[in-house]
Design an enzyme around this catalytic site. Structure first.
Site, short mmCIF file in Angstrom:
data_model
loop_
_atom_site.label_atom_id
_atom_site.label_comp_id
_atom_site.label_asym_id
_atom_site.label_seq_id
_atom_site.Cartn_x
_atom_site.Cartn_y
_atom_site.Cartn_z
N ASP A 295 0.86 -1.17 0.00
CA ASP A 295 0.00 0.00 0.00
C ASP A 295 0.91 1.23 0.00
O ASP A 295 2.14 1.12 0.10
CB ASP A 295 -0.99 -0.01 1.18
C1 NOJ Z 1 -4.02 3.94 0.07
C2 NOJ Z 1 -5.20 3.05 0.18
O1 NOJ Z 1 -5.17 2.33 1.40
C3 NOJ Z 1 -5.30 2.06 -0.97
O2 NOJ Z 1 -6.50 1.35 -0.85
C4 NOJ Z 1 -5.19 2.76 -2.28
O3 NOJ Z 1 -5.32 1.84 -3.32
C5 NOJ Z 1 -3.84 3.46 -2.33
N1 NOJ Z 1 -3.77 4.44 -1.27
C6 NOJ Z 1 -3.58 4.13 -3.66
O4 NOJ Z 1 -4.37 5.24 -3.83
#
Ligand code: NOJ
Length: 762
Positions: A295
């Site tokens: 993430d």
């Molecule tokens: C953080 C989020 O937790 C995740 O779900 C998302 O895909 C990413 N950022 C990218 O934007």
């Protein structure tokens, strides 16, 4: 392809032989063929280029996480043209993706195309209901179609990969991200995960209307302690194996292209560096062969988690555990090479990760044509087209949940004078919800517009805002906030209500009150809305409360005092049309909740499939049993609950036999009668309870459901088949266990069903 071969000159022979078997019209290359091609490319790569494939940057104007890339532009540019970036997020549009792809393909030594990723969560430009709302439709076919439409729009805009679906089981409405998933039940979450993944990916990833999907967040993120985003997760192994992991297993079984790890630590190990999850479960137990993306800077956050002293150690821990792409973290691009040179990690670990990335690029057909998704003409034709808007309306209608309808107040009959009151009544933005990708701001049909279009001229429609809506301090997303202290609109709202036959009140949460980083400690109607509702109620209690929100709310007062309550969530592009048709009876509501609504905040986390406990008694006058002294144990509205304008009567459960052996099935059936004069749809739900088990069982678990259409006055016989998969559970050591003994099967309209029959596994 040709450009790449020209660039490679001396190297072109090896690649040409292996790549040439892909042609744009024949994209169903077998896994083995793809693996051979992957190996051929890998053999040509230098270590730095390999590491580049594992490096992902956010390069568009949108930034979906914390951090600051100021001053990074020239470094990132250099890295892009030297093959040190393998994928990009948040850069989109046919034109811009084409330019960026060209830059990389034409300037890097090997010309390996980039992957373009984006959070396409509930639509690209056409907004469908937020995922929690869609899940309330229990209509897998429609959910597959909305994912398919979102994929078609995204793919036409140059994107290859979505970070969706979020398949975290969620039990605490304080957590803002409950809006992104399918609620509290692992079985339903699994079925919806499969539908959405199949919708995004279709049958062939190389098709220009499909995109790669991501199962996220692996794992446990939905159990953030106290519902506070990014918080620690402390769950026992039983919860992990029976509640959290099943949707991920289901996703791997339908070949989801990627997994994303999670921000949280789980039982003291951050998910990003979690060998048990990423190796033992994902790779070994489930034989998953796709790519794992971190993430947003979750590798860097290993330092914040205090399991790594510095970014270099974080890189080592994450890659060793199996986090393969570093999203917006720079740990890999800075340190992996040194770690390999120092002998701290084997190059084969990098190779394995790179293979997964290259494989996805081959599957998407990018080595055949790196620009195939970036087509301006197709983008114009597909993005936001009218069929997609029609689909948004269709699923919106099925996602609405009728929570209360005293004395059949709904559907609205011959009212001459309708007042519409509330900050969300004319709001064209809130229904678009959070995680809205490229939705056009203020483009949803508002409730007021929906009513205006649907009502005859003879009906008088009046309006008052009551509580003000304004743009809040966080203007990055142009977030709207609901006023906390300005009562200046109350008098006008009260006058409007006084003169009306019926009052429709549109209240709830604005779009960005749920979603990432939007946990709330209070899940009441925010701002002055409840106060307004009470004051209007005192003047004219003939109220239909239309709720718009991204999470379950606490609605005890509302349930006790307001005659009709309609949960419309953040319903997407055509929200107002779908709601108006429902209020007026052209649409018969059929949605059912996929998260329990608590009576009181203090009941959280609340979910139907809990344990029995050693003190389950509910006998009156008892003290020493599991309960609260000030509020009941049951939720206000249970999982699976939702009313219809039709009424349904369930008959006796019939079993084909009362015992079964391991390899046998029992056919179970029930008659469901529509006892009303309206055709309607009912979600018939089957739950199983294991009466005695080696590890304390859940009180009941959903194992099957069918959404059936039943004509007015008619009955349908609904049949299910009980098999051993429905009777087994995961023990805390992760082993599946099927234990002989007595079980109960319940069939009914929601999780509080008491209608059951018993049978035995011999
Ligand atoms: C953080 C989020 O937790 C995740 O779900 C998302 O895909 C990413 N950022 C990218 O934007």
């Amino acid at each position: 392809m040709t450009k790449i071969l020209l660039k490679l000159l001396g190297l072109s022979f090896a690649i040409a032989t292996l790549w040439s078997c892909s042609n744009p019209n024949e994209n169903r290359s077998s896994n083995n063929q793809i693996n051979d091609k992957v190996d051929s490319v890998l053999a040509l790569m230098r270590l730095e280029e390999k590491i580049g494939q594992l490096n992902q940057y956010s390069l568009g104007s949108e930034f979906t996480g914390p951090g600051n890339k100021k001053g990074q532009d020239s470094i990132r540019y250099q890295q892009l043209i030297s093959g040190q970036v393998g994928s990009v997020l948040n850069l989109l549009g046919a034109e811009d993706t084409r330019k960026m792809q060209k830059l990389v393909v034409e300037n890097t030594r090997l010309g390996i195309p980039l992957l373009f990723a984006y959070d396409v969560i509930h639509g690209y430009q056409t907004m469908f209901p937020v995922p929690l709302a869609e899940s309330a439709s229990w209509n897998l076919d429609l959910m597959q179609k909305t994912a398919q439409a979102a994929a078609a729009e995204a793919a036409a805009s140059g994107l290859h990969w979505t970070f969706a679906p979020m398949i975290d089981v969620t039990v605490d409405a304080r957590w803002g991200r409950v809006m992104e998933g399918a609620g509290e039940d692992p079985y339903l979450q699994s079925e919806i995960a499969k539908a959405r993944i199949n919708g995004f990916q279709g049958e062939d990833l190389a098709h220009n209307k499909t995109i790669a999907a991501t199962a996220k967040h692996f794992a446990g993120y939905g159990y953030a302690e106290s519902g506070k985003d990014y918080n620690s997760v402390n769950v026992n192994q039983y919860i992990l194996h029976n509640h959290i992991l099943p949707p991920f297993k289901a996703a791997s079984e339908v070949n989801v292209a990627s997994f994303m790890n999670a921000f949280n630590d789980i039982n003291a190990v951050p998910a990003t560096a979690n060998q048990y999850l990423l190796q033992d479960i994902l790779r070994e137990k489930w034989s998953y062969d796709g790519v794992v993306v971190s993430d947003w800077n979750s590798i860097g956050e290993l330092v914040n988690h205090a399991v790594s002293p510095d970014l270099k150690d974080a890189a080592k821990k994450a890659i060793t555990a199996g986090s393969e792409i570093d999203m917006e973290g720079t740990a890999y691009v800075q340190y992996l090479s040194q770690l390999v040179k120092d002998g701290e990690i084997e190059e084969s670990v990098i190779d394995n990760a790179v293979k997964h990335v290259l494989k996805l690029k081959f599957q998407l057909g990018l080595f055949d044509d790196p620009y195939k998704y970036s087509d301006v003409e197709r983008e114009k034709e597909i993005v936001g087209n009218s069929q997609h808007h029609a689909l948004a309306e269709e699923i919106a209608k099925e996602s609405i949940v009728l929570l209360k309808n005293e004395d059949h107040l709904l559907p609205l009959k011959s009212f001459k004078n309708i007042a519409v009151i509330g900050p969300l009544a004319k709001d064209k933005d809130t229904p678009l919800g959070n995680w809205r990708a490229q939705a056009i701001q203020n483009s949803a049909v508002s409730l007021y517009e929906g009513l205006e279009n649907a009502l005859p001229q003879s009906t008088k429609l009046t309006y008052a805002e009551g509580v003000k809506l304004s743009i809040g301090p966080n203007n990055f997303f142009q977030e709207q906030v609901i006023n906390q202290d300005d009562r200046s609109g109350f008098e006008e709202a009260k006058r409007t209500a006084k003169n009306a036959d019926i009052v429709i009140m549109a209240l709830g949460e604005t779009a960005y009150m749920s979603g990432e980083g939007r946990s709330r400690a209070d899940i009441d109607l925010p701002g002055l809305q409840k106060e307004l509702l009470k004051e209007i109620h005192a003047i004219n209690p003939n109220i239909v409360l239309v709720l718009m929100n991204g999470r379950p709310l606490e609605l005890r007062w509302e349930d006790e005092n307001i005659p009709a309550i309609v949960e419309t969530w953040h319903l997407g592009q055509r929200a107002g049309t779908a709601i108006a048709e429902t209020l007026l009876g052209d649409n018969n509501p059929s949605g059912k909740l996929t998260m329990s609504f608590p009576r009181h905040l203090g009941q959280l986390p609340i979910y139907y499939n809990h344990k029995v406990t050693g003190r389950p008694s509910t006998a009156p006058g008892q003290v020493f049993y599991s309960h609260y002294t000030d509020v009941g144990n049951s939720p206000l509205y249970p999982f699976g609950y939702g009313l219809s304008y039709s009424t349904f009567e369930y008959g006796e459960i019939e079993l084909s036999k009362n015992t079964l052996k391991e390899e046998e099935n029992i056919t179970v059936s029930i008659n469901v009668k529509n006892t009303s004069d309206r055709d309607g749809q009912e979600v018939v739900q089957l739950y199983i309870q294991d009466l005695v088990a080696e590890e304390t069982p859940m009180i009941k678990s959903l194992k099957a459901f069918q959404k059936v259409q039943i004509k007015a006055g008619e009955s349908v016989k609904v049949e299910f088949s009980i098999n051993k998969d429905m009777l087994s559970y995961y023990k805390s050591n992760g082993d599946l266990s099927l234990e002989k003994g007595a079980f109960r099967v319940f069939i009914g309209e929601n999780a509080s069903v008491e209608n059951y029959k018993e049978f035995e596994l011999k």
